[in-house]
Design an enzyme around this catalytic site. Structure first.
Site, mmCIF file in Angstrom:
data_model
loop_
_atom_site.group_PDB
_atom_site.id
_atom_site.type_symbol
_atom_site.label_atom_id
_atom_site.label_comp_id
_atom_site.label_asym_id
_atom_site.label_seq_id
_atom_site.Cartn_x
_atom_site.Cartn_y
_atom_site.Cartn_z
ATOM 1 C CB CYS A 224 22.753 3.582 16.320
ATOM 2 S SG CYS A 224 23.109 3.958 14.582
ATOM 3 C CB CYS A 227 21.909 2.807 11.424
ATOM 4 S SG CYS A 227 23.674 3.214 11.406
ATOM 5 C CB CYS A 318 -18.866 -6.556 -12.280
ATOM 6 S SG CYS A 318 -18.436 -8.282 -12.599
ATOM 7 C CB CYS A 327 -16.854 -8.119 -16.322
ATOM 8 S SG CYS A 327 -18.447 -8.734 -15.774
ATOM 9 C CB CYS A 395 15.165 -5.857 -19.173
ATOM 10 S SG CYS A 395 14.976 -6.358 -17.442
#
Length: 433
Positions: A224, A227, A318, A327, A395
């Site tokens: 639907c 949703c 670069c 670099c 974490c």
């Protein structure tokens, strides 16, 4: 004569009650009308043009066959209706054959009303009568025609008078059949039929009309609008455009861009479109982004070159620096000296540098320097796509918001999607620190 008129009126009233206004329209000023007849197609019906040169196309609906009629005063007792047949996907000969069959059907009635029988024949038996079963071959060099009986049909049913031949006539109605118009009509009718059918939403399991649902063309799953709108809005708002896909478990199909736009609106779709383009460019090996914070445009890199230049702001940089943020060949000390010279210089010196490099360029360069320094100190690069990631809590098992790669924040090791926590069991890295 009066009996014929009464039978005509009874027949037209009955037809009005049987067919809706899209199928039958009566001409109120006389005993005449028009039928738009949708021919019934068998399952797995295909259409092709020019002996398959343009491929085969599955269709469920063909444009209607048009039957226009006028009832003479002595119908049905003595004369058949005057009629014409028009169809965009039948040839001259095929329409002629159908017209002759309609005449035979009238003759077989023995003077009874025949319009309903004509409509049923054209709807249910026309294809079989023309020996069309599962494939309709559209001619590329013929013209669709109109079969017109007019009043000459009655003369054709009797002996010719005064040695004059009389019979049905044919008129060209349109140019060669356009295959694409047939496909467009089929798509429109398919959507119309879908809108009038009830489906169960795959998320909330509520039965709703197809007009309130969306079907994903890639997988065929139906949800639907409410949703699917909430689902897509959440994913786009969080920037997880890869998750804008079919909510069905283990299904990776995605809605079309037009479906997403209709669901979430212009503003959110603009964000989705931008993120989708960015994600696509990120996965192209020959595309990098201009490192200037005020630009950030996509730049195509030549494989044989280690340097690139932005086509928008003309900044040369670069490529290795953009990918890895390191670099050995980049003259960072020279840039730092330039920034210090500009920041600490006199107004005359600043004007000189601005005239040489551009005022906006110099001021933006200082801002970029500060931003890059902060990012270098507070973020790390994803080990898979090198996207800058900031850790603001939680974490050490990180997920890249750009490519979805799991990695360890401490050592930047890529982690597998299955049992990613095993990396922290050897004691070298701690999941919570």
């Amino acid at each position: 004569m009066n009996a014929d008129i009464e039978e005509q009126e009874d027949e037209l009233l009955a037809l009005n009650s049987i067919f809706d206004s899209e199928e039958f329209v009566r001409d109120g000023s006389k005993s005449a009308g028009e039928f738009r007849i949708s021919v019934e197609l068998p399952a797995d019906f295909t259409v092709t043009l020019n002996e398959g040169q343009y491929g085969l196309y599955d269709i469920s609906f063909l444009p209607p066959l048009l039957l226009t009629f006028e009832l003479p005063d002595d119908y049905p007792s003595s004369s058949a209706p005057s009629f014409s047949l028009t169809c965009s996907w039948l040839t001259h000969m095929q329409l002629s054959a159908l017209g002759a069959q309609l005449i035979d059907l009238y003759q077989a009635t023995g003077g009874a009303v025949v319009l309903f029988s004509w409509v049923q024949f054209l709807k249910e038996d026309a294809l079989r009568f023309l020996d069309i079963h599962a494939l309709l071959e559209l001619p590329s060099d013929e013209h669709s025609t109109q079969y017109d009986s007019l009043d000459s049909l009655n003369a054709a049913l009797s002996e010719p008078k005064n040695n004059q031949q009389s019979g049905p006539t044919y008129r060209q109605d349109c140019n060669a059949v356009d295959l694409w118009k047939l496909l467009i009509y089929n798509a429109a009718q398919t959507q119309k039929a879908f809108s009038a059918t009830v489906f169960d939403c795959g998320v909330c399991f509520v039965g709703l009309l197809g007009s309130d649902c969306v079907q994903l063309p890639e997988c065929g799953h139906i949800f639907c609008k409410v949703c699917l709108t909430k689902f897509c809005t959440l994913q786009i708002t969080e920037g997880n455009i890869k998750a804008v896909s079919c909510p069905e478990a283990d299904c990776s199909a995605t809605p079309t861009p037009s479906q997403v736009k209709c669901l979430v609106g212009e503003e959110l779709f603009s964000r989705y479109d931008r993120l989708l383009l960015q994600s696509t460019l990120d996965h192209m090996a020959d595309v990098v982004y201009c490192p200037r914070r005020v630009c950030g445009s996509a730049v195509i890199v030549e494989k044989s070159s280690a340097a690139a230049q932005c086509s928008v702001c003309s900044f040369a940089f670069c490529v290795a620096y953009v990918h890895l943020k390191r670099c050995s060949d980049c003259a960072s000390e020279g840039l730092s000296a330039l920034w210090d010279d500009y920041a600490s210089g006199s107004k005359q010196r600043q004007r000189l540098l601005e005239n040489r490099y551009g005022r906006s360029t110099m001021r933006a360069t200082v801002e970029e320097c500060l931003s890059e320094d902060w990012m270098a100190f507070n973020s790390k690069n994803c080990p898979h796509c090198f996207w800058k990631i900031q850790k603001n809590g939680g974490c050490n098992m990180m997920t890249c918001s750009q490519c979805g790669q799991l990695f360890c924040w401490s050592c930047l090791t890529r982690l597998p999607s299955h049992r990613a926590g095993k990396h922290f069991e050897n004691g070298l890295c701690y999941q919570y620190q």
